[in-house]
Write a protein that holds these residues in place. Sequence first.
Motif, PDB file in Angstrom:
ATOM      1  N   ALA A 152      45.903  18.920 -27.636  1.00 12.83           N
ATOM      2  CA  ALA A 152      45.774  17.459 -27.809  1.00 12.83           C
ATOM      3  C   ALA A 152      45.688  17.108 -29.297  1.00 12.83           C
ATOM      4  O   ALA A 152      46.271  16.092 -29.734  1.00 12.83           O
TER       5      ALA A 152
ATOM      6  N   ALA B 225      47.165  13.324 -29.272  1.00 15.87           N
ATOM      7  CA  ALA B 225      46.902  12.607 -28.019  1.00 15.87           C
ATOM      8  C   ALA B 225      46.098  11.337 -28.300  1.00 15.87           C
ATOM      9  O   ALA B 225      45.334  11.277 -29.279  1.00 15.87           O
ATOM     10  N   PRO B 226      46.252  10.282 -27.476  1.00 17.51           N
ATOM     11  CA  PRO B 226      45.508   9.040 -27.685  1.00 17.51           C
ATOM     12  C   PRO B 226      44.000   9.289 -27.599  1.00 17.51           C
ATOM     13  O   PRO B 226      43.532  10.156 -26.864  1.00 17.51           O
TER      14      PRO B 226
ATOM     15  N   LEU C 153      40.591   9.618 -24.180  1.00 25.87           N
ATOM     16  CA  LEU C 153      40.975  10.205 -22.900  1.00 25.87           C
ATOM     17  C   LEU C 153      39.945  11.241 -22.471  1.00 25.87           C
ATOM     18  O   LEU C 153      39.434  12.005 -23.283  1.00 25.87           O
TER      19      LEU C 153
ATOM     20  N   GLU D  20      42.567  13.002 -17.841  1.00 30.98           N
ATOM     21  CA  GLU D  20      43.613  12.193 -18.459  1.00 30.98           C
ATOM     22  C   GLU D  20      44.346  12.992 -19.536  1.00 30.98           C
ATOM     23  O   GLU D  20      45.573  12.871 -19.682  1.00 30.98           O
ATOM     24  N   THR D  21      43.581  13.829 -20.266  1.00 34.30           N
ATOM     25  CA  THR D  21      44.232  14.661 -21.294  1.00 34.30           C
ATOM     26  C   THR D  21      45.158  15.671 -20.646  1.00 34.30           C
ATOM     27  O   THR D  21      46.279  15.927 -21.136  1.00 34.30           O
TER      28      THR D  21
ATOM     29  N   TRP E 218      48.281  13.913 -19.632  1.00 33.78           N
ATOM     30  CA  TRP E 218      49.098  13.589 -20.810  1.00 33.78           C
ATOM     31  C   TRP E 218      49.843  14.837 -21.305  1.00 33.78           C
ATOM     32  O   TRP E 218      50.993  14.783 -21.706  1.00 33.78           O
TER      33      TRP E 218
ATOM     34  N   LYS F 143      53.004  15.669 -19.258  1.00 33.17           N
ATOM     35  CA  LYS F 143      54.204  14.880 -19.543  1.00 33.17           C
ATOM     36  C   LYS F 143      55.059  15.520 -20.643  1.00 33.17           C
ATOM     37  O   LYS F 143      56.255  15.249 -20.721  1.00 33.17           O
ATOM     38  N   HIS F 144      54.443  16.330 -21.534  1.00 32.29           N
ATOM     39  CA  HIS F 144      55.182  16.925 -22.641  1.00 32.29           C
ATOM     40  C   HIS F 144      55.735  18.305 -22.302  1.00 32.29           C
ATOM     41  O   HIS F 144      56.420  18.925 -23.128  1.00 32.29           O
TER      42      HIS F 144
ATOM     43  N   SER G  32      47.614  21.048 -15.960  1.00 29.84           N
ATOM     44  CA  SER G  32      46.457  20.566 -15.201  1.00 29.84           C
ATOM     45  C   SER G  32      46.141  21.499 -14.048  1.00 29.84           C
ATOM     46  O   SER G  32      44.963  21.736 -13.729  1.00 29.84           O
TER      47      SER G  32
END
Length: 411
Positions: free
Chosen positions: A348, A353-354, A357, A361-362, A365, A368-369, A378
């Motif tokens: 992250a 990463a935003p 999170l 949520e991390t 995220w 997705k990459h 996950s």
Amino acid sequence: MSKAGASDHGFNPRLIAAVVAIGVVAFVALWALIALGPQLSNGNDGGGHALSKSAPGYAGIVDLSERAGADVSLWRSVTGEGYEDYEWLLVLTPTHRTKASEIAEILDARGGDKALVVLPKWATGRLPGQDVKPGWVGTGFPVTPDGDLLPTGHFGEVTVEAATTKPQRIAAEVAGQRFALDLPADVQTVEGPQLETLIAGPKGGAVLARLEDRDLYILADPDLINNLAFASREKAAGAAMLIDAVAEDAAIDALAFDVTLNGFGGQRSLLRFAFVPPFIGITLCLIAAGLLALWQAWMRFGPALRPQRAIPISKAALIANSADLIKQARRELDGADAYVTSQRSAIARRLHAPAGLDAQETDAWIDKHMRPGGELFSALARRLPLARNRHEFLADAQALHAIRKDLLRDS
């Protein structure tokens, strides 16, 4: 410091090795000579024994007997070295310092043999500043031995006397053999209640006597057979006839001249046994083992090893030591949550990463990459803390590490 300076002030290994080798060889040779010296000596020391070529010695009669075809041996041990099926005439040549017990020991050890004891007469030496050839004597004077020289248990009470006479030639008969004998001046004679006279002296006594009940003979004057008797052909013939007559009277097969009474015997000792068969093999093996041990101590197999630290200084060493500690404590599975958290945080942070999170949520995220078709981050993050053994833990941990390498392009 230059190499020349170092060599000038240091030890030369080759020189030290040569010194040690010479010392070892000299040490072994010294003990070998101490043990075997009496047997290795030629005996030509000017004494009155069968090895001596000087005037009071008996090398002449030994050589003449051998040339006449007789079996002659020189015995360097008390027990003798002859063949058991031979009848031996043992010729003893004691000195003035010989003890009666030493003669008795030899006679007892060779109880089955017959013996001729030749009494000593001459005390020899060298005058100060006199240059004498090796093996010769410088001066000598007659000394009548004491009758106690002979063991009373074998010969009884014996008296030795020196008659003041001039050299003369007499007729002798022993064992049916008649021969002429040249008596020297001041001839020695013996008397004793158990002795039988074979050759009488000019003024009484016996020049050659025999024990009444045993074949033990006494030759009172050694000048009848020693090297002095070889001053002329007639005297040498008389010496040979005297020995032959005694041998005929004793009915023997061979002559044996003892040299143990004169210090040339090979006495039994542990030191001597180490250098004679069969123990010489063990001695050589011990010497070889000592040399090999010395060589191993001298030569190194590679450079000297330096002592290592108990805990090496490096990050890899710290990680390895920590891993070994965890492994020994059997707590590998307890680190699953921490490992997942460290991998999640590293990915992250590197992928920006935003903020804000949470863990789920991390993970979504990060999924997705990832490339499509592979196992999601996950799923591995949820499954790793639930591993039941080391193998499952290792497989999922390696899968997480592979995802990190693929996303971050690092090792």
